[in-house]
Design a protein around this motif. Structure first.
Motif, short mmCIF file in Angstrom:
data_model
loop_
_atom_site.label_atom_id
_atom_site.label_comp_id
_atom_site.label_asym_id
_atom_site.label_seq_id
_atom_site.Cartn_x
_atom_site.Cartn_y
_atom_site.Cartn_z
N ASP A 1 -32.39 11.19 37.78
CA ASP A 1 -33.74 10.67 37.53
C ASP A 1 -34.26 9.86 38.72
O ASP A 1 -35.10 8.98 38.57
CB ASP A 1 -33.78 9.84 36.25
N GLU A 2 -33.79 10.18 39.88
CA GLU A 2 -34.25 9.53 41.10
C GLU A 2 -35.69 9.92 41.41
O GLU A 2 -36.42 9.18 42.06
CB GLU A 2 -33.34 9.94 42.27
N SER A 3 -36.13 11.06 40.92
CA SER A 3 -37.48 11.54 41.21
C SER A 3 -38.53 10.98 40.25
O SER A 3 -39.70 11.33 40.35
CB SER A 3 -37.50 13.06 41.16
N ALA A 4 -38.14 10.12 39.34
CA ALA A 4 -39.09 9.57 38.36
C ALA A 4 -40.23 8.81 39.05
O ALA A 4 -41.38 8.91 38.62
CB ALA A 4 -38.36 8.65 37.38
N TYR A 5 -39.92 8.08 40.09
CA TYR A 5 -40.96 7.33 40.81
C TYR A 5 -41.97 8.28 41.43
O TYR A 5 -43.17 8.07 41.32
CB TYR A 5 -40.33 6.45 41.88
N ASP A 6 -41.49 9.35 42.04
CA ASP A 6 -42.39 10.33 42.65
C ASP A 6 -43.30 10.98 41.60
O ASP A 6 -44.50 11.16 41.83
CB ASP A 6 -41.59 11.41 43.37
N ARG A 7 -42.75 11.31 40.44
CA ARG A 7 -43.55 11.89 39.36
C ARG A 7 -44.59 10.89 38.86
O ARG A 7 -45.72 11.26 38.57
CB ARG A 7 -42.65 12.33 38.21
N TYR A 8 -44.20 9.63 38.76
CA TYR A 8 -45.12 8.59 38.28
C TYR A 8 -46.28 8.41 39.26
O TYR A 8 -47.44 8.33 38.86
CB TYR A 8 -44.37 7.28 38.09
N ILE A 9 -45.99 8.38 40.53
CA ILE A 9 -47.03 8.23 41.55
C ILE A 9 -47.98 9.43 41.52
O ILE A 9 -49.20 9.27 41.59
CB ILE A 9 -46.42 8.05 42.95
N PRO B 1 -56.92 7.60 39.78
CA PRO B 1 -56.95 7.43 41.24
C PRO B 1 -57.34 6.02 41.70
O PRO B 1 -57.00 5.63 42.81
CB PRO B 1 -57.97 8.46 41.72
N ASP B 2 -58.00 5.26 40.83
CA ASP B 2 -58.42 3.92 41.22
C ASP B 2 -57.33 2.87 40.94
O ASP B 2 -57.47 1.72 41.36
CB ASP B 2 -59.70 3.52 40.50
N ALA B 3 -56.27 3.26 40.27
CA ALA B 3 -55.19 2.32 39.94
C ALA B 3 -54.35 2.02 41.18
O ALA B 3 -54.19 2.86 42.07
CB ALA B 3 -54.29 2.91 38.86
N GLY B 4 -53.83 0.82 41.23
CA GLY B 4 -52.95 0.45 42.33
C GLY B 4 -51.60 1.13 42.18
O GLY B 4 -51.13 1.39 41.08
N ILE B 5 -50.97 1.42 43.31
CA ILE B 5 -49.66 2.06 43.31
C ILE B 5 -48.60 0.97 43.36
O ILE B 5 -48.56 0.19 44.31
CB ILE B 5 -49.51 3.00 44.52
N PRO B 6 -47.72 0.89 42.35
CA PRO B 6 -46.68 -0.14 42.36
C PRO B 6 -45.59 0.19 43.38
O PRO B 6 -45.38 1.36 43.72
CB PRO B 6 -46.12 -0.10 40.94
N SER B 7 -44.94 -0.82 43.84
CA SER B 7 -43.80 -0.59 44.73
C SER B 7 -42.66 0.03 43.93
O SER B 7 -42.67 0.01 42.70
CB SER B 7 -43.34 -1.91 45.36
N ARG B 8 -41.70 0.56 44.62
CA ARG B 8 -40.54 1.17 43.94
C ARG B 8 -39.83 0.11 43.08
O ARG B 8 -39.41 0.38 41.96
CB ARG B 8 -39.59 1.76 44.99
N ARG B 9 -39.71 -1.07 43.62
CA ARG B 9 -39.05 -2.16 42.90
C ARG B 9 -39.81 -2.51 41.61
O ARG B 9 -39.21 -2.69 40.56
CB ARG B 9 -38.93 -3.37 43.80
N PHE C 1 -41.82 -0.58 39.95
CA PHE C 1 -41.69 0.55 39.03
C PHE C 1 -40.36 0.51 38.28
O PHE C 1 -40.32 0.68 37.07
CB PHE C 1 -41.80 1.87 39.82
N GLU C 2 -39.28 0.24 38.99
CA GLU C 2 -37.97 0.18 38.34
C GLU C 2 -37.90 -0.99 37.35
O GLU C 2 -37.31 -0.87 36.29
CB GLU C 2 -36.85 0.07 39.38
N ARG C 3 -38.52 -2.11 37.68
CA ARG C 3 -38.55 -3.25 36.77
C ARG C 3 -39.33 -2.89 35.50
O ARG C 3 -38.93 -3.20 34.40
CB ARG C 3 -39.17 -4.45 37.48
N MET C 4 -40.46 -2.20 35.68
CA MET C 4 -41.26 -1.77 34.54
C MET C 4 -40.47 -0.82 33.63
O MET C 4 -40.49 -0.97 32.41
CB MET C 4 -42.54 -1.09 35.04
N ARG C 5 -39.76 0.11 34.22
CA ARG C 5 -38.95 1.05 33.43
C ARG C 5 -37.85 0.32 32.67
O ARG C 5 -37.59 0.61 31.50
CB ARG C 5 -38.30 2.09 34.34
#
Length: 59
Positions: A14-22, A30-38, A40-44
Protein backbone atom coordinates in the motif's frame (compact mmCIF):
# COMPACT_ATOMS: atom_id res chain seq x y z
CA UNK A 1 10.19 -6.76 -15.60
CA UNK A 2 11.61 -4.50 -12.88
CA UNK A 3 8.70 -2.09 -13.28
CA UNK A 4 6.15 -4.86 -12.88
CA UNK A 5 7.81 -6.15 -9.70
CA UNK A 6 8.08 -2.62 -8.32
CA UNK A 7 4.40 -1.95 -9.08
CA UNK A 8 3.36 -5.22 -7.45
CA UNK A 9 5.37 -4.56 -4.28
CA UNK A 10 4.06 -0.99 -4.00
CA UNK A 11 0.46 -2.22 -4.32
CA UNK A 12 1.03 -5.11 -1.92
CA UNK A 13 2.44 -2.84 0.80
CA UNK A 14 0.00 0.00 0.00
CA UNK A 15 2.93 2.30 -0.66
CA UNK A 16 1.06 3.72 -3.65
CA UNK A 17 -1.87 4.96 -1.54
CA UNK A 18 -0.41 8.48 -1.38
CA UNK A 19 -0.05 8.64 -5.17
CA UNK A 20 -3.66 7.48 -5.63
CA UNK A 21 -4.87 10.06 -3.09
CA UNK A 22 -3.03 12.90 -4.83
CA UNK A 23 -4.44 11.82 -8.22
CA UNK A 24 -7.93 11.74 -6.70
CA UNK A 25 -7.53 15.23 -5.22
CA UNK A 26 -6.28 16.67 -8.50
CA UNK A 27 -9.16 15.10 -10.44
CA UNK A 28 -12.01 15.87 -8.05
CA UNK A 29 -10.86 18.85 -6.00
CA UNK A 30 -8.24 20.77 -7.99
CA UNK A 31 -8.47 23.77 -5.65
CA UNK A 32 -7.65 21.69 -2.54
CA UNK A 33 -4.20 21.86 -1.03
CA UNK A 34 -1.94 18.85 -1.45
CA UNK A 35 -0.88 17.42 1.93
CA UNK A 36 2.67 16.32 2.52
CA UNK A 37 3.40 12.61 2.67
CA UNK A 38 3.79 12.88 6.43
CA UNK A 39 0.42 14.63 6.86
CA UNK A 40 -1.24 12.03 4.64
CA UNK A 41 0.13 9.14 6.70
CA UNK A 42 -0.97 10.85 9.94
CA UNK A 43 -4.46 11.32 8.51
CA UNK A 44 -4.65 7.64 7.52
CA UNK A 45 -3.49 6.51 10.94
CA UNK A 46 -6.00 8.76 12.69
CA UNK A 47 -8.82 7.42 10.52
CA UNK A 48 -7.86 3.81 11.24
CA UNK A 49 -7.66 4.43 14.98
CA UNK A 50 -11.05 6.15 15.00
CA UNK A 51 -12.89 3.34 13.21
CA UNK A 52 -14.63 1.23 15.90
CA UNK A 53 -15.36 -1.61 13.47
CA UNK A 54 -11.74 -2.51 12.85
CA UNK A 55 -9.85 -1.08 15.79
CA UNK A 56 -6.22 -0.19 15.49
CA UNK A 57 -3.92 -2.74 14.00
CA UNK A 58 -0.20 -2.24 13.72
CA UNK A 59 0.31 -5.02 11.18
Amino acid sequence: MYRAVRWYLRELTDESAYDRYIAHLRAHRPDAGIPSRRDFERMRTDQREADPRTGFRCC
